[in-house]
Scaffold this motif. Structure first.
Motif, mmCIF file in Angstrom:
data_model
loop_
_atom_site.group_PDB
_atom_site.id
_atom_site.type_symbol
_atom_site.label_atom_id
_atom_site.label_comp_id
_atom_site.label_asym_id
_atom_site.label_seq_id
_atom_site.Cartn_x
_atom_site.Cartn_y
_atom_site.Cartn_z
ATOM 1 N N MET A 85 0.833 -1.184 0.000
ATOM 2 C CA MET A 85 0.000 0.000 0.000
ATOM 3 C C MET A 85 0.877 1.248 0.000
ATOM 4 O O MET A 85 1.849 1.331 0.732
ATOM 5 N N GLN A 86 0.539 2.187 -0.837
ATOM 6 C CA GLN A 86 1.283 3.432 -0.921
ATOM 7 C C GLN A 86 0.659 4.480 -0.010
ATOM 8 O O GLN A 86 -0.546 4.663 -0.010
ATOM 9 N N ALA A 87 1.473 5.167 0.763
ATOM 10 C CA ALA A 87 1.017 6.288 1.576
ATOM 11 C C ALA A 87 1.563 7.570 0.953
ATOM 12 O O ALA A 87 2.655 7.584 0.376
ATOM 13 N N VAL A 88 0.790 8.645 1.057
ATOM 14 C CA VAL A 88 1.170 9.926 0.470
ATOM 15 C C VAL A 88 1.113 11.002 1.547
ATOM 16 O O VAL A 88 0.168 11.050 2.333
ATOM 17 N N VAL A 89 2.134 11.858 1.581
ATOM 18 C CA VAL A 89 2.160 13.008 2.477
ATOM 19 C C VAL A 89 2.190 14.246 1.591
ATOM 20 O O VAL A 89 3.125 14.426 0.806
ATOM 21 N N GLU A 90 1.147 15.075 1.696
ATOM 22 C CA GLU A 90 1.070 16.285 0.872
ATOM 23 C C GLU A 90 0.902 17.510 1.752
ATOM 24 O O GLU A 90 0.372 17.430 2.859
ATOM 25 N N ARG A 91 1.327 18.647 1.215
ATOM 26 C CA ARG A 91 1.174 19.915 1.914
ATOM 27 C C ARG A 91 1.141 21.029 0.881
ATOM 28 O O ARG A 91 1.992 21.105 0.004
ATOM 29 N N GLU A 92 0.135 21.866 0.978
ATOM 30 C CA GLU A 92 0.076 23.068 0.144
ATOM 31 C C GLU A 92 0.837 24.169 0.877
ATOM 32 O O GLU A 92 0.602 24.394 2.066
ATOM 33 N N LEU A 93 1.753 24.825 0.188
ATOM 34 C CA LEU A 93 2.530 25.912 0.779
ATOM 35 C C LEU A 93 2.637 27.064 -0.208
ATOM 36 O O LEU A 93 2.560 26.862 -1.416
ATOM 37 N N GLU A 94 2.868 28.231 0.339
ATOM 38 C CA GLU A 94 3.157 29.382 -0.508
ATOM 39 C C GLU A 94 4.662 29.589 -0.505
ATOM 40 O O GLU A 94 5.265 29.786 0.549
ATOM 41 N N LEU A 95 5.262 29.501 -1.671
ATOM 42 C CA LEU A 95 6.672 29.806 -1.834
ATOM 43 C C LEU A 95 6.774 31.225 -2.356
ATOM 44 O O LEU A 95 5.783 31.787 -2.850
ATOM 45 N N ARG A 96 7.944 31.803 -2.256
ATOM 46 C CA ARG A 96 8.185 33.138 -2.788
ATOM 47 C C ARG A 96 9.203 33.021 -3.915
ATOM 48 O O ARG A 96 10.286 32.481 -3.724
ATOM 49 N N LEU A 97 8.834 33.502 -5.095
ATOM 50 C CA LEU A 97 9.751 33.572 -6.227
ATOM 51 C C LEU A 97 10.499 34.887 -6.090
ATOM 52 O O LEU A 97 9.886 35.965 -6.131
ATOM 53 N N VAL A 98 11.807 34.819 -5.885
ATOM 54 C CA VAL A 98 12.627 36.010 -5.661
ATOM 55 C C VAL A 98 12.981 36.616 -7.012
ATOM 56 O O VAL A 98 13.668 35.986 -7.828
ATOM 57 N N LEU A 99 12.480 37.823 -7.239
ATOM 58 C CA LEU A 99 12.759 38.533 -8.487
ATOM 59 C C LEU A 99 13.972 39.444 -8.359
ATOM 60 O O LEU A 99 14.684 39.687 -9.333
ATOM 61 N N SER A 100 14.181 39.996 -7.159
ATOM 62 C CA SER A 100 15.322 40.846 -6.843
ATOM 63 C C SER A 100 15.442 40.854 -5.321
ATOM 64 O O SER A 100 14.542 40.355 -4.639
ATOM 65 N N PRO A 101 16.508 41.418 -4.778
ATOM 66 C CA PRO A 101 16.617 41.446 -3.310
ATOM 67 C C PRO A 101 15.438 42.162 -2.635
ATOM 68 O O PRO A 101 15.093 41.857 -1.498
#
Length: 184
Positions: free
Chosen positions: A1-17
């Protein structure tokens, strides 16, 4: 049996400092594929973008700089909060992403409880995969064509090189070369 661990997260795409934009993402770990993690980015595009690389790379990157080539990960700070920075590179461009350390670490801890380090081999179902293939229930493996620059999975790129949808196994240590432009 396969188990799955998922999580929705917000990442930040760095465009400049000084500037970054939110990128919703789903982190997925499957016990049947115990060495890999999947990060699926939900962008304004017809299909989500998925990167697959070694779980060990992400775990180590919470504590110290690691990776080489297409995927590099290291701990950092963004203002007063701890973040994990991921530098992703492909023929289509580069991205520098940040994710808050606490929720990423909590998700990784869940994956480590599901499949503790060192026990991954016992979760591989190679016999089932071969039986499915022989029964015609899955696609036949593709042969590599080194002359065409293809790795063992028949996809362009060097063996062990990460690419969207490909596995990253390169875990060379050392600090990253430094942030690259996120535009690509």
């Amino acid at each position: 049996m396969q188990a799955v661990v998922e999580r929705e997260l917000e990442l930040r795409l760095v465009l400049s400092p000084e500037r970054s934009v939110a990128v919703p993402a789903r982190l997925t770990y499957r016990s049947a594929d115990p060495y890999a993690v999947r990060v699926t980015f939900h962008l304004d595009s017809p299909a989500p973008v998925e990167w697959v690389f070694a779980r060990e790379l992400l775990v180590e990157g919470v504590f110290r700089a690691c990776g080489a080539g297409d995927v590099r990960v290291w701990p950092s700070r963004s203002g007063s909060r701890g973040v994990v920075t991921m530098a992703l590179s492909s023929p289509d461009g580069q991205a520098l992403l940040e994710v808050a350390t606490a929720p990423l670490s909590a998700w990784l801890e869940r994956t480590l409880r599901l499949v503790p380090p060192g026990t991954e081999q016992g979760h591989l179902r190679l016999g089932e995969a071969v039986a499915d293939w022989l029964a015609g229930e899955t696609d036949a493996p593709r042969a590599a064509d080194p002359a065409a620059g293809q790795g063992p999975d028949g996809v362009a790129g060097a063996a062990g090189e990460a690419r969207p949808g490909g596995a990253e196994e390169d875990r060379a240590g050392g600090p990253p070369e430094g942030p690259r432009s996120a535009a690509g």
